[in-house]
Design an enzyme around this catalytic site. Structure first.
Site, PDB file in Angstrom:
ATOM      1  N   CYS A 100       0.618  -1.266   0.075  1.00  0.00           N
ATOM      2  CA  CYS A 100      -0.063   0.198   0.061  1.00  0.00           C
ATOM      3  C   CYS A 100       0.830   1.160   0.102  1.00  0.00           C
ATOM      4  O   CYS A 100       1.366   1.830  -1.134  1.00  0.00           O
ATOM      5  CB  CYS A 100      -1.169   0.058   1.412  1.00  0.00           C
ATOM      6  N   ARG A 137     -12.673   5.813  -0.177  1.00  0.00           N
ATOM      7  CA  ARG A 137     -11.667   5.194  -0.080  1.00  0.00           C
ATOM      8  C   ARG A 137     -12.052   3.604  -0.679  1.00  0.00           C
ATOM      9  O   ARG A 137     -13.003   3.348  -0.596  1.00  0.00           O
ATOM     10  CB  ARG A 137     -11.217   4.923   1.546  1.00  0.00           C
ATOM     11  N   HIS A 212      -3.280  -5.630   2.451  1.00  0.00           N
ATOM     12  CA  HIS A 212      -2.990  -6.072   3.584  1.00  0.00           C
ATOM     13  C   HIS A 212      -3.665  -7.307   3.929  1.00  0.00           C
ATOM     14  O   HIS A 212      -4.003  -8.157   3.014  1.00  0.00           O
ATOM     15  CB  HIS A 212      -3.700  -5.016   4.362  1.00  0.00           C
TER      16      HIS A 212
HETATM   17  N1  GLN Z   1      -1.903   6.782   2.413  1.00  0.00           N
HETATM   18  C1  GLN Z   1      -1.980   5.964   1.368  1.00  0.00           C
HETATM   19  C2  GLN Z   1      -3.488   5.993   0.991  1.00  0.00           C
HETATM   20  O1  GLN Z   1      -4.566   6.104   1.378  1.00  0.00           O
HETATM   21  C3  GLN Z   1      -1.830   4.483   1.871  1.00  0.00           C
HETATM   22  C4  GLN Z   1      -2.829   3.959   2.616  1.00  0.00           C
HETATM   23  C5  GLN Z   1      -1.968   2.548   3.092  1.00  0.00           C
HETATM   24  O2  GLN Z   1      -1.082   2.309   3.353  1.00  0.00           O
HETATM   25  N2  GLN Z   1      -3.280   1.573   3.475  1.00  0.00           N
HETATM   26  O3  GLN Z   1      -3.484   5.441  -0.300  1.00  0.00           O
END
Ligand code: GLN
Length: 266
Positions: A100, A137, A212
């Protein structure tokens, strides 16, 4: 005659700043699976107190997810000789798993929801842009089929099954790949950007993913691929890992595929 056990050094990128999403499970999985086979394992944090030499010394690199602000601090620290070391390691085939926020910083740049564009290390030819606070998101279960070569074939040879991986994504940034190969194709979920069906990236032996989960305890054969690749590179010989009982993990994957109505091809 006695032989010293083989040794693996896991370099863990910025454990304090990049552990927001539980990706330390990837470090633990590699560590335990190597120890269970009798290898000596050292986990070396690579952070603000580390040098370029420290980065050079590691056999596997693990980088987890982070929030935008932490990611910015990391990207500011990972400059100069340290950046050169990272590039040198990845270009020369050091295996790694980057989740990520980590691929975003290995890419060309990351544009956070607030503030200015942050330049990345430019090791992976990809760019990531957060489309703003009001955009949804990408959150939820993620299933991918690994398509990257030679990784897909190597995973299939190790397991005898199609290399499908289960995980969980949680990111605002959207990633577009340049010349780098995708890690795989999205079977369930959104992946790199929710549009082109790609997930992650694969370059030399670096696995970059939005998954993840953490990824490795859910798909332990990927941890074995990393260990095997690291040992091959370090000791310049083919090493066959002993088999571990992964029944529980494999049952967990099956249950997840069933719940998400993903049909695994033979
Ligand atoms: N900050 C990054 C995003 O929101 C990575 C998020 C994450 O590592 N889960 O895309």
């Amino acid at each position: 005659m006695s032989y010293a056990p083989m040794e693996i050094i896991i370099g863990w990128l910025y454990p304090k700043l990049m552990s927001t999403y539980g990706d330390r499970g990837n470090v633990i999985t590699i560590e335990r699976r190597a120890q269970w086979r009798g290898y000596n394992v050292t986990v070396l944090p690579l952070d603000q107190n580390s040098t370029a030499e420290d980065i050079k010394s590691v056999d596997i690199i693990v980088g987890g997810g982070a929030q935008d602000r932490q990611q910015e601090i990391v990207m500011r620290d990972l400059q100069g000789a340290k950046a050169q070391s990272m590039r040198h390691k990845i270009e020369n085939g050091t295996p790694g798993v980057f989740t990520c926020g980590s691929p975003q910083l290995l890419g060309n740049y990351y544009e956070p929801a607030f503030g200015k564009r942050i330049e990345g290390l430019g090791i992976l030819d990809l760019v990531s842009v957060h489309p703003g606070e009001n955009t949804k998101r990408c959150i939820g279960n993620l299933v991918i089929e690994v398509t990257a070569s030679p990784l897909a074939a190597e995973l299939q040879a190790m397991t005898g099954i199609k290399p499908y991986l289960v995980g969980f994504e949680n990111h605002g940034g959207r990633t577009k790949l340049g010349k780098v190969a995708a890690l795989g194709r999205v079977v369930y979920g959104l992946g790199n950007n929710g549009e082109d069906g790609t997930e992650g990236a694969f370059y030399q032996n670096a696995i970059a993913t939005y998954s993840h989960g953490p990824l490795l305890p859910k798909n332990p054969f990927v941890a074995d691929w990393l260990i095997q690749t690291a040992l091959r590179l370090k000791y310049q010989q083919e090493i066959k890992l002993s088999t571990l009982d992964d029944t529980l993990a494999m049952q967990g994957r099956e249950a997840m595929f069933k719940r998400l109505k993903v049909d695994l091809p033979n």
